[in-house]
Design a protein around this motif. Sequence first.
Motif, mmCIF file in Angstrom:
data_model
loop_
_atom_site.group_PDB
_atom_site.id
_atom_site.type_symbol
_atom_site.label_atom_id
_atom_site.label_comp_id
_atom_site.label_asym_id
_atom_site.label_seq_id
_atom_site.Cartn_x
_atom_site.Cartn_y
_atom_site.Cartn_z
ATOM 1 N N LEU A 206 -4.345 -66.221 -59.652
ATOM 2 C CA LEU A 206 -4.003 -67.522 -59.081
ATOM 3 C C LEU A 206 -3.139 -67.360 -57.835
ATOM 4 C CD1 LEU A 206 -3.128 -69.582 -62.308
ATOM 5 C CD2 LEU A 206 -5.288 -69.529 -61.053
ATOM 6 N N LEU A 207 -2.119 -66.504 -57.948
ATOM 7 C CA LEU A 207 -1.223 -66.299 -56.815
ATOM 8 C C LEU A 207 -1.955 -65.651 -55.639
ATOM 9 C CD1 LEU A 207 1.653 -66.498 -55.718
ATOM 10 C CD2 LEU A 207 2.076 -64.212 -56.642
ATOM 11 N N LEU A 208 -2.800 -64.675 -55.928
ATOM 12 C CA LEU A 208 -3.549 -63.996 -54.871
ATOM 13 C C LEU A 208 -4.491 -64.954 -54.148
ATOM 14 C CD1 LEU A 208 -4.374 -60.656 -56.690
ATOM 15 C CD2 LEU A 208 -3.054 -60.871 -54.568
ATOM 16 N N GLU A 209 -5.087 -65.885 -54.890
ATOM 17 C CA GLU A 209 -5.987 -66.845 -54.240
ATOM 18 C C GLU A 209 -5.225 -67.701 -53.229
ATOM 19 O OE1 GLU A 209 -8.920 -70.614 -55.178
ATOM 20 O OE2 GLU A 209 -8.264 -69.345 -56.834
ATOM 21 N N VAL A 210 -4.073 -68.215 -53.639
ATOM 22 C CA VAL A 210 -3.279 -69.031 -52.717
ATOM 23 C C VAL A 210 -2.799 -68.180 -51.550
ATOM 24 C CG1 VAL A 210 -1.333 -70.587 -52.475
ATOM 25 C CG2 VAL A 210 -2.489 -70.420 -54.665
ATOM 26 N N ARG A 211 -2.315 -66.989 -51.843
ATOM 27 C CA ARG A 211 -1.785 -66.131 -50.779
ATOM 28 C C ARG A 211 -2.870 -65.762 -49.784
ATOM 29 N NH1 ARG A 211 1.146 -60.539 -52.259
ATOM 30 N NH2 ARG A 211 -0.972 -59.703 -52.046
ATOM 31 N N GLY A 212 -4.068 -65.514 -50.279
ATOM 32 C CA GLY A 212 -5.173 -65.201 -49.379
ATOM 33 C C GLY A 212 -5.462 -66.336 -48.410
ATOM 34 N N ARG A 213 -5.442 -67.564 -48.912
ATOM 35 C CA ARG A 213 -5.698 -68.713 -48.048
ATOM 36 C C ARG A 213 -4.573 -68.895 -47.031
ATOM 37 N NH1 ARG A 213 -9.499 -72.603 -50.498
ATOM 38 N NH2 ARG A 213 -10.239 -71.788 -52.476
ATOM 39 N N VAL A 214 -3.332 -68.701 -47.478
ATOM 40 C CA VAL A 214 -2.188 -68.849 -46.572
ATOM 41 C C VAL A 214 -2.239 -67.782 -45.475
ATOM 42 C CG1 VAL A 214 0.327 -68.631 -46.423
ATOM 43 C CG2 VAL A 214 -0.705 -69.982 -48.256
ATOM 44 N N ARG A 215 -2.539 -66.556 -45.853
ATOM 45 C CA ARG A 215 -2.616 -65.484 -44.866
ATOM 46 C C ARG A 215 -3.748 -65.717 -43.873
ATOM 47 N NH1 ARG A 215 -1.295 -59.949 -48.429
ATOM 48 N NH2 ARG A 215 0.978 -60.251 -48.388
ATOM 49 N N HIS A 216 -4.859 -66.205 -44.350
ATOM 50 C CA HIS A 216 -5.971 -66.521 -43.443
ATOM 51 C C HIS A 216 -5.559 -67.588 -42.440
ATOM 52 C CE1 HIS A 216 -9.891 -67.506 -41.881
ATOM 53 N NE2 HIS A 216 -9.855 -68.712 -42.424
ATOM 54 N N ALA A 217 -4.884 -68.633 -42.925
ATOM 55 C CA ALA A 217 -4.437 -69.710 -42.035
ATOM 56 C C ALA A 217 -3.450 -69.207 -40.994
ATOM 57 C CB ALA A 217 -3.810 -70.836 -42.851
ATOM 58 N N ALA A 218 -2.699 -68.142 -41.351
ATOM 59 C CA ALA A 218 -1.717 -67.577 -40.429
ATOM 60 C C ALA A 218 -2.331 -66.523 -39.505
ATOM 61 C CB ALA A 218 -0.563 -66.963 -41.216
ATOM 62 N N GLY A 219 -3.648 -66.345 -39.564
ATOM 63 C CA GLY A 219 -4.318 -65.380 -38.711
ATOM 64 C C GLY A 219 -4.397 -63.978 -39.286
ATOM 65 N N ARG A 220 -3.980 -63.812 -40.533
ATOM 66 C CA ARG A 220 -4.018 -62.499 -41.195
ATOM 67 C C ARG A 220 -5.239 -62.441 -42.109
ATOM 68 N NH1 ARG A 220 1.831 -62.562 -43.805
ATOM 69 N NH2 ARG A 220 1.196 -60.500 -44.599
ATOM 70 N N THR A 221 -6.407 -62.597 -41.505
ATOM 71 C CA THR A 221 -7.629 -62.786 -42.282
ATOM 72 C C THR A 221 -7.992 -61.558 -43.110
ATOM 73 O OG1 THR A 221 -8.479 -64.419 -40.731
ATOM 74 C CG2 THR A 221 -10.090 -63.310 -42.126
ATOM 75 N N ALA A 222 -7.819 -60.371 -42.557
ATOM 76 C CA ALA A 222 -8.177 -59.165 -43.316
ATOM 77 C C ALA A 222 -7.344 -59.065 -44.590
ATOM 78 C CB ALA A 222 -7.978 -57.927 -42.448
ATOM 79 N N GLU A 223 -6.043 -59.318 -44.493
ATOM 80 C CA GLU A 223 -5.185 -59.284 -45.679
ATOM 81 C C GLU A 223 -5.557 -60.405 -46.646
ATOM 82 O OE1 GLU A 223 -0.801 -58.335 -44.709
ATOM 83 O OE2 GLU A 223 -1.638 -59.142 -42.849
ATOM 84 N N GLY A 224 -5.854 -61.580 -46.095
ATOM 85 C CA GLY A 224 -6.255 -62.702 -46.941
ATOM 86 C C GLY A 224 -7.533 -62.404 -47.706
ATOM 87 N N ALA A 225 -8.486 -61.766 -47.034
ATOM 88 C CA ALA A 225 -9.751 -61.421 -47.689
ATOM 89 C C ALA A 225 -9.523 -60.407 -48.808
ATOM 90 C CB ALA A 225 -10.731 -60.864 -46.661
ATOM 91 N N ASP A 226 -8.637 -59.450 -48.587
ATOM 92 C CA ASP A 226 -8.326 -58.465 -49.632
ATOM 93 C C ASP A 226 -7.711 -59.166 -50.857
ATOM 94 O OD1 ASP A 226 -9.276 -56.372 -48.138
ATOM 95 O OD2 ASP A 226 -7.299 -55.743 -47.411
ATOM 96 N N ASP A 227 -6.821 -60.115 -50.600
ATOM 97 C CA ASP A 227 -6.220 -60.866 -51.698
ATOM 98 C C ASP A 227 -7.282 -61.597 -52.515
ATOM 99 O OD1 ASP A 227 -3.612 -60.132 -51.205
ATOM 100 O OD2 ASP A 227 -3.115 -61.910 -50.047
ATOM 101 N N LEU A 228 -8.209 -62.241 -51.835
ATOM 102 C CA LEU A 228 -9.236 -63.006 -52.539
ATOM 103 C C LEU A 228 -10.194 -62.093 -53.291
ATOM 104 C CD1 LEU A 228 -9.875 -65.829 -49.957
ATOM 105 C CD2 LEU A 228 -9.132 -66.130 -52.300
ATOM 106 N N ARG A 229 -10.497 -60.935 -52.740
ATOM 107 C CA ARG A 229 -11.355 -59.989 -53.459
ATOM 108 C C ARG A 229 -10.695 -59.559 -54.775
ATOM 109 N NH1 ARG A 229 -12.440 -57.816 -48.139
ATOM 110 N NH2 ARG A 229 -14.614 -58.189 -47.544
ATOM 111 N N GLU A 230 -9.392 -59.283 -54.726
ATOM 112 C CA GLU A 230 -8.696 -58.865 -55.938
ATOM 113 C C GLU A 230 -8.596 -60.025 -56.934
ATOM 114 O OE1 GLU A 230 -6.616 -56.515 -58.723
ATOM 115 O OE2 GLU A 230 -8.066 -56.134 -57.120
ATOM 116 N N ALA A 231 -8.351 -61.231 -56.421
ATOM 117 C CA ALA A 231 -8.333 -62.408 -57.294
ATOM 118 C C ALA A 231 -9.677 -62.567 -57.979
ATOM 119 C CB ALA A 231 -7.996 -63.663 -56.489
#
Length: 450
Positions: A206-231
């Motif tokens: 749950l936390l990784l899903e939210v963090r991935g979206r927040v990171r993507h919105a902040a321009g950190r798309t690669a990190e956000g995508a990694d978070d969502l993959r793990e989620a």
Amino acid sequence: RCRDEALTVRLERCLAGSAAFDPRAVEQFDRRLPTLLDLARRGGDEARPLAFLLAMVSALRGGDKLQISELVERGWDGGRAAAEPDDWTLNQGIGALVVIDELARAGELAIAALAAARVRGSLHGHVSAGLYQGFIESRRGHLGAARVEILAALQPVVEQAASFGLASLLWFATDLIVERPDVSELAGLVENVDLGALAATYSGALLLEVRGRVRHAAGRTAEGADDLREAGRISLSLGFRNPNGSSWRSALASMLGGEDIDEARRLAEEELADALRVGLPRAIGVAHRTLGCLERGQVGREHLEQAVNVLDGSPAVLEHARALVELGAALRRGGEPKRARDPLRAGLDLAVACDAALLVERARVELTLSGARPRRLLSTGRDGLTPGERRVARLAAQGHTNNEVAQALFITPKTVDTHLSRTYAKLGISSRQQLAAALGTDDAWPEPLT
């Protein structure tokens, strides 16, 4: 013998509550599932929490809606569950109903749980019920209402250092964080939550899903995508494939669309297949919208039209607004600005009703690009009141003092005064005596204090 049986059910529930949400133990839960279902169906005080737990797991796995509802009602047991002192499994029963889009019934249970917590004087129960009301309001697309409830729950959860509760709170607030810049404090928390051993469980997902979206919105798309993959890895290992529980695949597909269209399309198509299997309009609409944004051209517009159609009349008003705006944008890009205006206007109206600030701005920009002039936006009248303002106003209209209202709602008298001042401005009145007539009649208002 009865005591031994009650103890058996309690132990089974405790073990199941851990195993069902931990990839390292879920096989144990699956082996015991037939026994657990049998224990839950026998009924009794100890079986109620087990029924709620099993309902939540089944909902996240995309189980039969009727069976899930029956498990929730068995756990609710005619309201007896609300009298239990701060039993966290009641939240799972309410959450299960939200996941299967039974929002009206979920709201009824949350209101009853809130009333019971007020009678007991339980701050924990009050905060918990309020948080789930925020989740329900968010799924209904009432982001202004969700903001009030979720922010009210934030401080007690943080003060208790309840990382598990904070992960759920932030996930409930996903649409708020995505659409409302005025909840930056929630987005800021996402990077700082330490789940410890729970990071490998569904709380971590749950936390990784939210963090991935927040990171993507902040321009950190690669990190956000990694978070969502793990989620996604955690969710799938638990058998949680219901996109109405988590649409992590659509979110990840949207991030990958410009870099890896093949993976993005595969993720969106998998989500659509699961959504069609489960049969819930919200999930189907989200998957079609994602594919519509990925495909472009006529194929993309057809997906967007299907998203609009399936979401029309569903409880997922915010998702309907998003689909309408995306359809209008696609038509405009395709050289049909006049055809684009109707879905854009409809999407704008819904976005305003949802208090979705960023979507409102997107729709207004698209309307301007289509050659239309966006209408002026209003947020007054009774429909402009937040749930917090409405509760305070109704109790004040019933003749209760600010101190009585504050005690009943677990807020300060100063907050009551602030809510009333804003309510007077929105309703165009100037005194407490005018409240009852201005508010009218609504069965969803709080009951009189006793």
